[in-house]
Every structure is written in structure tokens, then in C-alpha cells.
Design a protein around this motif. Structure first.
Motif, short mmCIF file in Angstrom:
data_model
loop_
_atom_site.label_atom_id
_atom_site.label_comp_id
_atom_site.label_asym_id
_atom_site.label_seq_id
_atom_site.Cartn_x
_atom_site.Cartn_y
_atom_site.Cartn_z
N TYR A 54 1.58 -9.90 -34.24
CA TYR A 54 0.45 -11.02 -34.28
C TYR A 54 0.87 -11.66 -35.29
N ASN A 55 1.51 -12.56 -36.33
CA ASN A 55 1.60 -12.91 -36.92
C ASN A 55 -0.03 -13.21 -37.64
N VAL A 56 -0.75 -12.44 -38.42
CA VAL A 56 -1.79 -11.91 -38.90
C VAL A 56 -1.81 -12.58 -40.14
N ASP A 57 -2.20 -13.21 -40.56
CA ASP A 57 -2.52 -13.83 -42.50
C ASP A 57 -4.49 -12.68 -42.49
N ILE A 58 -3.57 -12.10 -43.29
CA ILE A 58 -4.89 -11.24 -44.33
C ILE A 58 -4.90 -11.67 -45.31
N LYS A 59 -6.25 -11.12 -46.05
CA LYS A 59 -7.62 -11.99 -47.34
C LYS A 59 -7.85 -10.87 -47.50
N VAL A 60 -7.76 -10.59 -48.67
CA VAL A 60 -9.24 -9.80 -49.86
C VAL A 60 -9.78 -11.02 -50.46
N SER A 61 -11.09 -10.92 -50.11
CA SER A 61 -11.86 -12.27 -51.14
C SER A 61 -12.03 -11.52 -51.87
N GLY A 62 -11.69 -11.91 -53.47
CA GLY A 62 -11.97 -11.18 -54.56
C GLY A 62 -11.81 -9.82 -54.99
N SER A 63 -12.49 -9.08 -55.72
CA SER A 63 -12.14 -7.76 -55.93
C SER A 63 -12.80 -6.84 -55.84
#
Length: 171
Positions: free
Chosen positions: A10-19
Motif C-alpha cells: 500500500y506504500n504506507v508512510d509509518i511514523k512514530v511520533s516522539g519516543s
């Protein structure tokens, strides 16, 4: 690793915000809850053809609670369905539109409840969804049956110790 195929598909952009914090919990169950939430976010974001799917995982410190969220830019969910979606096998769409059994969110709700937490959604049609869940920073220790029976006065500690000794479990 379990999501890698769908991330690429799906060409997903995954981000983890902060820690994210270290959390004392049932790791396998919380991993399954996060897997279900992220998997759903990818699935429902992939149908938004105007932009690439985006999933954000984040955290807020809420005093004695950990609060996590999984946010997507998917199709969104009408407010009237916000409570219904956590029911077992509850689907808002036909199986031909979206894969799955409809059990994922009910499993997530049960896992969070087992951790003395809560889960809820903030969403509107066409504006994506944010699933929030909390778990206490200090989980209640689960008691063994013998502890409960002794505390309730059903049996004595001496009887528990004798029964364990007979089974070769005594200290």
C-alpha cells in the motif's frame, strides 16, 4: 515484520511520533493490539486514493496512565458507529470492500480491558481516525487462586502449603 508486506503493497508512510516508553505489560497481547490497530489503519487508509496512506503511532504521558494512539488518513468512521465497531464480528463494510473478519477491534478492546485500560476513537467520515488506548503505569498484580482463597478465608495458608507440598511444588 508482520506488517512489512502490507506496508510495501500500500506504500504506507509509518511514523512514530516522539519516543515510546518502556511499558510493563503482557508484551504478546499489547503487540497484538498494536498490530490490529496499525493493520486496520493501513487497510482503511489504502482506500483513500487522494493521498498515500499515512499511519502515525504516538504516546502521551497521562500521569498514572500511558496513553497511546494510532492515527490514519483513511476513510473515517461516522460518530454513530464509534461504540459499535468494538463489537465482535462487527463490520461496517462488505467483505468484498475490505478484508477481515470484524474481530480485530473486539480483540483489541479485550486486551486493553485485560490491562485495566480503556480504548476509544476520534473520527469523522473522510477525515481519518485516531484510536486511543490507555494502560496504567502500574498494572495490578494478578493473584493466584491460592492467594485469593486465603484472603477470602476459604482456606488457610497452612492448607495451601500442604497441598503444594504434596504436589512437590512447595518452597
Amino acid at each position: 515484520a508482520r506488517l512489512e508486506f502490507d506496508i510495501k503493497k500500500y506504500n504506507v508512510d509509518i511514523k512514530v511520533s516522539g519516543s515510546l516508553p518502556i511499558v510493563h505489560c503482557d508484551r504478546i497481547k499489547i503487540e497484538e493490539a498494536l498490530f490490529n490497530l496499525v493493520s486496520n489503519a493501513m487497510k482503511f487508509s489504502s482506500k483513500n486514493t487522494e493521498v498515500n496512506p499515512r499511519v502515525e503511532i504516538g504516546y502521551s504521558d497521562k500521569g498514572d496512565m500511558h496513553e497511546f494512539y494510532v492515527k490514519d488518513n483513511g476513510i473515517g468512521i461516522e460518530k454513530k458507529y464509534h461504540n459499535e465497531i468494538f463489537g465482535i464480528f462487527r463490520r461496517l463494510h462488505a467483505e468484498s470492500e475490505y478484508e477481515g473478519t470484524g474481530a480485530g477491534l473486539s480483540i483489541v478492546k479485550r486486551i486493553i480491558k485485560d490491562h485495566d485500560g480503556s480504548i476509544w476513537i476520534d473520527s469523522e467520515i473522510g477525515k481519518g481516525a485516531i484510536f486511543y488506548f490507555t494502560i496504567p503505569k502500574k498494572l495490578k498484580e494478578k493473584k493466584k487462586l491460592g492467594q485469593i482463597l486465603v484472603e477470602e478465608g476459604v482456606i488457610s495458608q497452612e492448607n495451601v502449603d500442604k497441598a503444594l507440598e504434596k504436589q512437590g511444588i512447595g518452597e
